[in-house]
Motif scaffolding. Structure first.
Motif, short mmCIF file in Angstrom:
data_model
loop_
_atom_site.label_atom_id
_atom_site.label_comp_id
_atom_site.label_asym_id
_atom_site.label_seq_id
_atom_site.Cartn_x
_atom_site.Cartn_y
_atom_site.Cartn_z
N ASP A 21 101.21 61.06 71.72
CA ASP A 21 99.72 61.14 72.48
C ASP A 21 98.71 61.25 71.56
N SER A 22 98.65 62.01 70.45
CA SER A 22 97.63 62.08 69.86
C SER A 22 97.26 60.70 68.82
N MET A 29 90.59 55.60 70.27
CA MET A 29 88.96 56.27 69.85
C MET A 29 88.46 55.70 68.70
N MET A 30 89.14 55.60 67.47
CA MET A 30 88.72 55.14 66.34
C MET A 30 88.06 53.95 66.12
N ASP A 31 88.10 52.92 67.29
CA ASP A 31 87.47 51.54 67.41
C ASP A 31 85.90 51.95 68.09
N ARG A 40 83.64 63.69 69.70
CA ARG A 40 83.82 64.02 68.29
C ARG A 40 85.08 65.04 68.04
N GLU A 41 84.92 66.10 68.91
CA GLU A 41 86.03 67.28 68.76
C GLU A 41 87.46 66.84 69.12
N THR A 42 87.46 65.82 70.14
CA THR A 42 88.73 65.18 70.64
C THR A 42 89.31 64.42 69.48
N LEU A 43 88.44 63.55 68.87
CA LEU A 43 88.94 62.78 67.81
C LEU A 43 89.41 63.60 66.64
N GLU A 48 93.71 65.93 63.28
CA GLU A 48 94.15 67.09 62.73
C GLU A 48 95.69 67.05 63.03
N ARG A 49 96.00 66.88 64.22
CA ARG A 49 97.31 67.01 64.91
C ARG A 49 98.13 65.86 64.05
N ILE A 50 97.59 64.84 64.04
CA ILE A 50 98.41 63.58 63.16
C ILE A 50 98.68 64.28 61.89
#
Length: 196
Positions: A21-22, A29-31, A40-43, A48-50
């Motif tokens: 999911d992450s 989101m990175m595009d 920004r917090e979600t990205l 971090e999770r990855i």
């Protein structure tokens, strides 16, 4: 890691739905530009999770200690090689790997290299060259005011001349036009062509 041994590990997405999911959210989101604080917090949370998952997957306690011991020394950081014959594995964002709660590549704690698995059992070596590298260099700016404001041909040409001045087999095109490039290549028959 430069620890003198190889390890085989399972793929990070097996039975790890949070990682999947992450990774999917991060890739989407990175595009795009994160324009608000929530984006920004979600990205960052996905990164971090990855990174935590990749770090836990690959790094043993011994690896982590080697990296900690190398931090701050005058020598290059430890080198980690991700080797696989699977493009999906090589395309994972390994640069996000985290150690001690920090992004290890960003902080210069490790250097990271991706590599395909060698088919040959013999060491791969290059044969000595039988001729000099002959190079034609073309520096040009596309037509139009928009491009001309952002590209500096003279500065680019100067940097290339400075970098290549020791090589006698380098020829610069004079005009930067297609016709000039074609005639220069035909005349000098280079091994490579550099475009700026």
């Amino acid at each position: 890691v430069n620890s003198g041994y190889n390890r085989l590990v399972d793929v990070p997405w097996r039975d790890n739905y949070a990682f999947i999911d992450s990774l999917q959210q991060f890739t989407e989101m990175m595009d795009k530009q994160a324009t608000d604080e929530i984006g920004r917090e979600t990205l960052h949370a996905n990164a971090e999770r990855i990174g935590d998952t990749l770090g836990e997957l690959l790094l043993t306690d011994k690896d982590r200690q080697l990296i900690r011991n190398a931090t701050g020394q005058d020598e290059p950081p430890p080198l980690m090689v991700i080797e696989s014959d699977d493009d999906m594995i090589l395309s994972l964002p390994w640069e996000l790997m985290r150690i001690d709660g920090e992004f290890a590549v960003r902080d210069g704690r490790i250097d990271l290299v991706r590599s395909t698995t060698s088919i040959s059992t013999e060491p791969l070596t290059l044969s000595p060259p039988d001729q000099y590298l002959k190079l034609v260099v073309n520096v040009s700016t596309p037509d139009g005011e928009l491009y001309g404001r952002h590209l500096d041909n003279e500065a680019e040409s100067y940097r290339l001349i400075k970098a290549l001045h020791d090589y006698s087999e380098v020829v610069f095109t004079e005009l930067g036009t297609l016709e000039d490039l074609v005639s220069t290549v035909a005349k000098h028959e280079p091994i490579g062509i550099h475009f700026s």
